[in-house]
Design an enzyme around this catalytic site. Structure first.
Site, mmCIF file in Angstrom:
data_model
loop_
_atom_site.group_PDB
_atom_site.id
_atom_site.type_symbol
_atom_site.label_atom_id
_atom_site.label_comp_id
_atom_site.label_asym_id
_atom_site.label_seq_id
_atom_site.Cartn_x
_atom_site.Cartn_y
_atom_site.Cartn_z
ATOM 1 N N CYS A 168 0.844 -1.199 0.000
ATOM 2 C CA CYS A 168 0.000 0.000 0.000
ATOM 3 C C CYS A 168 0.880 1.252 0.000
ATOM 4 C CB CYS A 168 -0.909 0.002 1.237
ATOM 5 S SG CYS A 168 -1.990 1.451 1.283
ATOM 6 N N CYS A 177 0.801 4.723 6.916
ATOM 7 C CA CYS A 177 0.199 4.583 8.256
ATOM 8 C C CYS A 177 1.159 3.797 9.162
ATOM 9 C CB CYS A 177 -1.139 3.855 8.133
ATOM 10 S SG CYS A 177 -2.172 4.494 6.803
ATOM 11 N N CYS A 204 0.624 0.105 10.273
ATOM 12 C CA CYS A 204 0.082 -0.895 9.351
ATOM 13 C C CYS A 204 1.111 -1.840 8.734
ATOM 14 C CB CYS A 204 -0.698 -0.200 8.229
ATOM 15 S SG CYS A 204 -1.558 -1.411 7.204
ATOM 16 N N CYS A 234 -16.792 -8.567 6.100
ATOM 17 C CA CYS A 234 -16.087 -7.298 5.835
ATOM 18 C C CYS A 234 -14.831 -7.564 5.018
ATOM 19 C CB CYS A 234 -15.667 -6.642 7.143
ATOM 20 S SG CYS A 234 -16.964 -6.551 8.365
ATOM 21 N N CYS A 282 -19.647 -5.349 4.242
ATOM 22 C CA CYS A 282 -18.889 -4.141 4.580
ATOM 23 C C CYS A 282 -17.602 -4.199 3.778
ATOM 24 C CB CYS A 282 -18.570 -4.136 6.081
ATOM 25 S SG CYS A 282 -17.563 -2.721 6.585
ATOM 26 N N CYS A 306 -19.070 2.888 9.101
ATOM 27 C CA CYS A 306 -18.310 2.180 10.134
ATOM 28 C C CYS A 306 -17.024 2.973 10.306
ATOM 29 C CB CYS A 306 -18.018 0.751 9.680
ATOM 30 S SG CYS A 306 -16.895 -0.125 10.789
ATOM 31 N N ARG A 353 -17.487 -1.729 18.492
ATOM 32 C CA ARG A 353 -16.822 -3.032 18.276
ATOM 33 C C ARG A 353 -15.481 -3.130 18.985
ATOM 34 N NH1 ARG A 353 -16.617 -3.310 12.864
ATOM 35 N NH2 ARG A 353 -18.806 -3.892 12.976
HETATM 36 N N1 SAM Z 1 -6.617 0.777 3.298
HETATM 37 C C1 SAM Z 1 -7.866 0.990 3.889
HETATM 38 C C2 SAM Z 1 -7.869 2.126 4.892
HETATM 39 O O1 SAM Z 1 -6.821 2.498 5.390
HETATM 40 O O2 SAM Z 1 -8.950 2.628 5.184
HETATM 41 C C3 SAM Z 1 -8.461 -0.245 4.523
HETATM 42 C C4 SAM Z 1 -7.662 -1.166 5.386
HETATM 43 S S1 SAM Z 1 -6.986 -0.510 6.870
HETATM 44 C C5 SAM Z 1 -5.886 -1.811 7.297
HETATM 45 C C6 SAM Z 1 -8.300 -0.501 8.033
HETATM 46 C C7 SAM Z 1 -8.027 -0.086 9.454
HETATM 47 O O3 SAM Z 1 -7.374 -1.132 10.168
HETATM 48 C C8 SAM Z 1 -7.131 1.104 9.707
HETATM 49 O O4 SAM Z 1 -7.781 2.316 9.526
HETATM 50 C C9 SAM Z 1 -6.755 0.913 11.165
HETATM 51 O O5 SAM Z 1 -7.682 1.559 12.017
HETATM 52 C C10 SAM Z 1 -6.842 -0.599 11.354
HETATM 53 N N2 SAM Z 1 -5.501 -1.174 11.598
HETATM 54 C C11 SAM Z 1 -4.546 -1.392 10.677
HETATM 55 N N3 SAM Z 1 -3.431 -1.889 11.239
HETATM 56 C C12 SAM Z 1 -3.680 -1.986 12.564
HETATM 57 C C13 SAM Z 1 -2.911 -2.407 13.682
HETATM 58 N N4 SAM Z 1 -1.643 -2.814 13.542
HETATM 59 N N5 SAM Z 1 -3.474 -2.374 14.902
HETATM 60 C C14 SAM Z 1 -4.750 -1.958 15.052
HETATM 61 N N6 SAM Z 1 -5.524 -1.529 14.031
HETATM 62 C C15 SAM Z 1 -4.998 -1.539 12.798
HETATM 63 FE FE1 SF4 Z 2 -2.750 1.279 3.424
HETATM 64 FE FE2 SF4 Z 2 -2.618 0.080 5.778
HETATM 65 FE FE3 SF4 Z 2 -2.881 2.712 5.657
HETATM 66 FE FE4 SF4 Z 2 -4.965 1.140 4.917
HETATM 67 S S1 SF4 Z 2 -4.070 1.322 6.959
HETATM 68 S S2 SF4 Z 2 -4.159 2.943 3.855
HETATM 69 S S3 SF4 Z 2 -3.815 -0.598 4.047
HETATM 70 S S4 SF4 Z 2 -1.107 1.517 4.931
#
Ligand code: SAM
Ligand code: SF4
Ligand code: DTB
Length: 324
Positions: A64, A68, A71, A108, A139, A199, A271
């Protein structure tokens, strides 16, 4: 009823607008007073023994472009994750049928995209239609959407779109710099405008302060229509991400966040989301008492582990909780 200056008039109800002082005061309550209050509100709005079950499937993994810090799927960090292209309709449908027979009511699908390309969206739309035909709620979480893309998803019958604000507006730039807080709000507004249920929640344990948690919940609660579904994640500390060595969240601080979410968003499904592998049964039980009434159900979240269904079933049986 006359509208107070802090209240916002909606078509048929007056929705309270929370101030940061009020929300900070909730966080500062003695623990027993706070969870007593949140549990009462919980009971007024829901059956306190029912927990909604959502199963996740990562339909496109890794690489990606966003950064973040939490992530495992960001291309900016080396987390050893094997990237995978968009899954086929057939294998997604097999996973959805399995989730349904295990007892999930919502399926989801997550994709590691900054935003979907239109031809990818068309493939996701086929998945949504096929999963709905199996009698599951749907979702998806695909990153940022244009209003037009949101309309297309609505037309396909999508029930919920997940798009988290993750933290406070102020703390956001400490966690992500490839997009800003307003980008998130814009997508949420496009989703709402299209008539899809929202959500939207966040993550606790990224180094934020209590005031950031309060501000995040205030943003959610004060939306023109608050989200129907509010995932509260506890950071899963993934090796290779900038947050891998973060300090653990105090369980009581996490439970407090659930309780405040329940008070400020009485009608939402709150949740208990990522992080349950690190939570004791006692901590999860207190989260449910404080007002959490949904979980991610199934052995994997997107790419990290989650309790296996047998573990959750045995835990629910101990407490007399029923999955719905
Ligand atoms: N890429 C899309 C986005 O960012 O909206 C969808 C997938 S993203 C992985 C969805 C959510 O997962 C993130 O906004 C975050 O809140 C949660 N998330 C991701 N990695 C995480 C982690 N290591 N611990 C807790 N929550 C996490
Ligand atoms: Fe990409 Fe992960 Fe950020 Fe979602 S949370 S935008 S998958 S880097
Ligand atoms: C949400 O708030 N939490 C889920 C879902 N929405 C998409 C994702 C949690 C991800 C945890 C780390 C992982 O497995 O990638």
């Amino acid at each position: 009823m006359s509208a107070h200056c802090c209240d916002q008039q909606t078509s048929n109800s007056v929705q309270k607008q929370w101030t940061i002082t009020e929300i900070n005061a909730l966080f500062a309550l003695p623990f027993n007073d706070l969870i007593f209050q949140s549990h009462q509100i919980h009971r007024l709005n829901f059956n306190a023994n029912e927990v909604q079950l959502s199963t996740l499937l990562n339909i496109k993994t890794g690489s990606c472009p966003e950064n973040c810090s939490y992530c495992p799927q960001s291309a900016h960090y080396n987390t050893g994750l094997k990237k995978e292209p968009l899954m086929s309709l057939e294998s997604v449908l097999t996973a959805a049928k399995r989730a349904k027979s295990a007892g999930a009511s919502r399926f989801c699908m997550g994709a590691a995209w900054r935003s979907p390309r239109d031809n990818d969206l068309d493939k996701v739309i086929e998945m949504v239609q096929a999963i709905k035909a199996e009698g599951l709620e749907t979702c998806v979480t695909l990153g940022m959407l244009t209003p037009d893309q949101a309309q297309k998803l609505k037309k396909a019958g999508l029930d919920y779109y997940n798009h988290n604000i993750d933290t406070s507006k102020k703390y956001y730039q400490n966690i992500i710099t490839t997009r800003n807080f307003q980008d998130r709000i814009d997508t949420i507004e496009a989703v709402r405008e299209a008539g899809i249920n929202v959500c939207c929640g966040g993550i606790i344990g990224m180094g934020e302060g209590v005031e950031d948690r309060a501000s995040m919940l205030m943003t959610l609660a004060n939306m023109k229509e608050p989200p129907e579904s509010v995932p509260i994640n506890m950071l899963v500390k993934v090796k290779g991400t900038p947050l891998e060595t973060n300090e653990c969240v105090d369980p009581f601080d996490f439970i407090r966040t659930i309780a405040v979410a329940r008070i400020v968003m009485p009608k939402a499904r709150v949740r208990l989301s990522a992080g349950r592998m690190e939570m004791s049964e006692e901590m999860q039980a207190l989260c449910h008492f404080a007002g959490a009434n949904s979980i991610f159900y199934g052995e994997t979240l997107l790419v990290t582990e989650n309790p296996i269904p047998e573990t959750d079933t045995a835990f629910f049986a101990k407490l007399g909780l029923v999955g719905v």
